[in-house]
Design an enzyme around this catalytic site. Sequence first.
Site, mmCIF file in Angstrom:
data_model
loop_
_atom_site.group_PDB
_atom_site.id
_atom_site.type_symbol
_atom_site.label_atom_id
_atom_site.label_comp_id
_atom_site.label_asym_id
_atom_site.label_seq_id
_atom_site.Cartn_x
_atom_site.Cartn_y
_atom_site.Cartn_z
ATOM 1 N N SER A 1 4.269 -8.020 15.103
ATOM 2 C CA SER A 1 3.771 -6.860 14.954
ATOM 3 C C SER A 1 1.933 -7.554 14.632
ATOM 4 O O SER A 1 1.746 -8.033 15.160
ATOM 5 C CB SER A 1 3.565 -7.497 13.141
ATOM 6 N N LYS B 1 -4.227 -11.187 10.280
ATOM 7 C CA LYS B 1 -4.174 -10.240 11.355
ATOM 8 C C LYS B 1 -3.608 -9.374 11.257
ATOM 9 O O LYS B 1 -4.052 -8.365 11.157
ATOM 10 C CB LYS B 1 -3.014 -11.526 12.243
ATOM 11 N N LYS C 1 5.333 -1.281 9.121
ATOM 12 C CA LYS C 1 4.791 -2.973 8.691
ATOM 13 C C LYS C 1 3.237 -3.262 8.367
ATOM 14 O O LYS C 1 3.408 -4.364 7.460
ATOM 15 C CB LYS C 1 5.151 -3.488 10.844
#
Length: 297
Positions: free
Chosen positions: A96, A239, A171
Amino acid sequence: MQTIGFIGLGIMGKPMSKNLIKAGYPLVVHDKNREPVREAAAAGAQEASSSREVAEKSQVVITMLPNSPDVREAALGKDGIVEGARPGLIYIDMSSIAPQAAQEVASGLAEKGARMLDAPVSGGEPGAVAGTLAIMVGGDEKLFEEVRPILQVMGKSVERVGDIGAGNTTKLANQIMVAVNIAGLSEALVLGSKAGVDPERIFEAVRGGLAGSNCLNAKAPLIMERKFDPGFRIRLHIKDLANALETGRNIGVPLPLTSLVMEFMQALRVAGDEEKDHGALVRFFERLAAIEVKKSN
Ligand code: NAD
């Protein structure tokens, strides 16, 4: 069968690569950490000592790494995939990362004639082990059809959502929904607990209604059992939210809910919880209310 190179054998990459071995694909593996590499070798994979060597020995290379800088390093850095790539090499990044980073890496590899898809996943470690991940793919449609059988070994739902980068945009959307969902269910369970209602009763009562969700089903039982081992680490969710906020700023989309939950996660990081599962988001609300969400017995 095509030889597949697999780089990044962490929580997700290890079981995903095991499923490819089980499906009969010859595998070449690499990770900075040698322990999972030795483990994969014992299960039948060939060991490599760099991403370049993986690319030299494979027709398809998959990466499952933490974030954009790691993917850039493995793909375009010294001893990276680009150095071992030849025309026709297929590269699937399943990490990701920022959508823009996926596009940059694809351009860098295209100079060597390699073609890339970005294919991040949802479903966590249990989905990786069971081969039931949801895989969101960006990139050329013909290339997608070519590698679909490989992706279907690792995922139950394999969807092409657009061109390169679209997988990671999807995502990011997924990660916003999950973060806000966990924050909401945490706040609610803290309220219920402090009001003296057994959170298990609340869970059973609401899960069949509109408030029910995969997030609630996955996280509420773990929260009530006080199980915060990852799973999906707070550090990685931070993140993803950072990538979402940066993308939002770049394209002109304010993300007020995302920034709020990001600050909750920052507080957890300060409290030393960043290696815990993102279900530990409940601890932020528990600290505010001085109560823990636990079953009554
Ligand atoms: P992890 O930290 O457990 O594993 C990453 C692995 O990559 C480590 O073994 C590390 O040694 C290796 N690595 C890092 N840089 C490298 C490099 N340059 N060359 C070779 N190896 C390198 O992370 P994870 O939980 O497996 O997550 C991987 C990706 O999948 C992340 O982008 C994460 O956001 C995503 N993801 C994770 C989950 C989850 O539940 N854990 C769910 C969905 C998606």
